[in-house]
Design an enzyme around this catalytic site. Sequence first.
Site, PDB file in Angstrom:
ATOM      1  N   ASP A  39      41.246  51.960  43.353  1.00 30.33           N
ATOM      2  CA  ASP A  39      41.316  50.975  44.430  1.00 30.33           C
ATOM      3  C   ASP A  39      41.500  51.737  45.747  1.00 30.33           C
ATOM      4  OD1 ASP A  39      41.538  48.201  45.260  1.00 30.33           O
ATOM      5  OD2 ASP A  39      43.689  48.486  45.424  1.00 30.33           O
ATOM      6  N   LYS A  55      49.776  51.216  32.589  1.00 31.83           N
ATOM      7  CA  LYS A  55      49.373  50.644  31.320  1.00 31.83           C
ATOM      8  C   LYS A  55      47.888  50.259  31.337  1.00 31.83           C
ATOM      9  CE  LYS A  55      53.849  48.316  31.004  1.00 31.83           C
ATOM     10  NZ  LYS A  55      54.503  46.981  31.117  1.00 31.83           N
ATOM     11  N   ARG A  90      45.746  41.239  30.379  1.00 33.72           N
ATOM     12  CA  ARG A  90      45.212  42.522  29.897  1.00 33.72           C
ATOM     13  C   ARG A  90      44.394  42.331  28.628  1.00 33.72           C
ATOM     14  NH1 ARG A  90      47.971  46.560  32.805  1.00 33.72           N
ATOM     15  NH2 ARG A  90      50.171  46.170  33.183  1.00 33.72           N
ATOM     16  N   ASP A 125      45.649  43.832  34.791  1.00 34.24           N
ATOM     17  CA  ASP A 125      46.581  42.714  34.778  1.00 34.24           C
ATOM     18  C   ASP A 125      46.777  42.089  36.153  1.00 34.24           C
ATOM     19  OD1 ASP A 125      48.083  45.063  35.776  1.00 34.24           O
ATOM     20  OD2 ASP A 125      49.787  43.690  35.757  1.00 34.24           O
ATOM     21  N   PHE A 158      40.024  40.837  43.378  1.00 38.21           N
ATOM     22  CA  PHE A 158      41.054  41.219  42.414  1.00 38.21           C
ATOM     23  C   PHE A 158      40.601  40.757  41.029  1.00 38.21           C
ATOM     24  CE2 PHE A 158      45.004  41.210  40.075  1.00 38.21           C
ATOM     25  CZ  PHE A 158      45.590  42.387  40.519  1.00 38.21           C
ATOM     26  N   VAL A 159      40.532  41.698  40.094  1.00 39.35           N
ATOM     27  CA  VAL A 159      40.002  41.373  38.767  1.00 39.35           C
ATOM     28  C   VAL A 159      41.043  41.622  37.674  1.00 39.35           C
ATOM     29  CG1 VAL A 159      37.584  41.768  39.357  1.00 39.35           C
ATOM     30  CG2 VAL A 159      38.976  43.694  38.583  1.00 39.35           C
ATOM     31  N   LYS A 172      36.367  50.492  43.145  1.00 36.28           N
ATOM     32  CA  LYS A 172      36.297  49.526  44.260  1.00 36.28           C
ATOM     33  C   LYS A 172      36.235  50.320  45.564  1.00 36.28           C
ATOM     34  CE  LYS A 172      39.297  45.643  43.302  1.00 36.28           C
ATOM     35  NZ  LYS A 172      40.597  45.022  43.617  1.00 36.28           N
TER      36      LYS A 172
HETATM   37  P1  IMP Z   1      45.191  52.592  43.793  1.00 36.70           P
HETATM   38  O1  IMP Z   1      46.344  53.542  43.756  1.00 36.70           O
HETATM   39  O2  IMP Z   1      45.240  51.714  45.023  1.00 36.70           O
HETATM   40  O3  IMP Z   1      43.832  53.216  43.604  1.00 36.70           O
HETATM   41  O4  IMP Z   1      45.444  51.531  42.661  1.00 36.70           O
HETATM   42  C1  IMP Z   1      45.241  51.764  41.367  1.00 36.70           C
HETATM   43  C2  IMP Z   1      46.038  50.779  40.527  1.00 36.70           C
HETATM   44  O5  IMP Z   1      46.170  49.497  41.156  1.00 36.70           O
HETATM   45  C3  IMP Z   1      45.294  50.537  39.241  1.00 36.70           C
HETATM   46  O6  IMP Z   1      45.683  51.448  38.246  1.00 36.70           O
HETATM   47  C4  IMP Z   1      45.664  49.105  38.921  1.00 36.70           C
HETATM   48  O7  IMP Z   1      46.817  49.071  38.110  1.00 36.70           O
HETATM   49  C5  IMP Z   1      45.974  48.442  40.251  1.00 36.70           C
HETATM   50  N1  IMP Z   1      44.855  47.585  40.734  1.00 36.70           N
HETATM   51  C6  IMP Z   1      44.043  47.813  41.797  1.00 36.70           C
HETATM   52  N2  IMP Z   1      43.125  46.835  41.927  1.00 36.70           N
HETATM   53  C7  IMP Z   1      43.334  45.985  40.915  1.00 36.70           C
HETATM   54  C8  IMP Z   1      42.661  44.771  40.477  1.00 36.70           C
HETATM   55  O8  IMP Z   1      41.669  44.271  41.041  1.00 36.70           O
HETATM   56  N3  IMP Z   1      43.179  44.179  39.365  1.00 36.70           N
HETATM   57  C9  IMP Z   1      44.243  44.672  38.681  1.00 36.70           C
HETATM   58  N4  IMP Z   1      44.892  45.797  39.034  1.00 36.70           N
HETATM   59  C10 IMP Z   1      44.434  46.444  40.137  1.00 36.70           C
HETATM   60 MG    MG Z   2      48.142  47.479  37.036  1.00 38.84          MG
END
Ligand code: IMP
Ligand code: MG
Length: 194
Positions: free
Chosen positions: A115, A55, A177, A171, A164-165, A143
């Site tokens: 992330d 979302k 959000r 969210d 964490f933002v 990030k």
């Molecule tokens: P990844 O698969 O680790 O790259 O994570 C991506 C998903 O993690 C994003 O689409 C977010 O929903 C969530 N996420 C990662 N870091 C944050 C953050 O700092 N705040 C909120 N959601 C995050």
């Molecule tokens: Mg999320």
Amino acid sequence: MAAFPNLSDLLVNHQDDVERILFTEDEIRAGLERLAARVAACYGQEPFTVVSVLKGSCVFVADLIRRIPGPLELAFAATSSYAAGTEPGRLELLLCPDEREIEGRRLLLVDDILDTGRTLAALRGELLARGAAEVRSCVFLDKPSRRSLLFEPDFRCFEVGDVFVVGYGLDFRGRYRNLPFVAALKAHAFAQQA
Ligand code: IMP
Ligand code: MG
């Protein structure tokens, strides 16, 4: 009759939990203009499909596509990578565009934040396996310090450190959000909702 809470009350409640603002509404607007110009220049008049990862990207994608004049279509994908809190859980594909929206198409995956890279790497692989001609990626926040696999976005609006933002679609446990800016939360906000 009970009064429906107005928007300013909701923002005041949320703002009590905000430690600091990382990107203001004005900064986001300026970042979007720069980003949209780069994306528009990349595709020109070539048709492509924006695949919004739900979302978190809903706010970003709505603002981004309205700044791109070329012939684009919109599709949606969803994974569950964060079960509830701030640490990654098991990755599941919950929603994927229809095969007619994928086969032979140029796709631009759009997510709120890159992330560890697991979500976009997995989605990219899945879309290519289902016949996409090309899959590029565009994230609102990047990030890089958290990356656990090799994945670089083709486009990003802003880079952030290891914090964490929330806000602008991002969210914590489903909340924040609707904040119009990007912020870090106070420790008590994490504790309250644990
Ligand atoms: P990844 O698969 O680790 O790259 O994570 C991506 C998903 O993690 C994003 O689409 C977010 O929903 C969530 N996420 C990662 N870091 C944050 C953050 O700092 N705040 C909120 N959601 C995050
Ligand atoms: Mg999320």
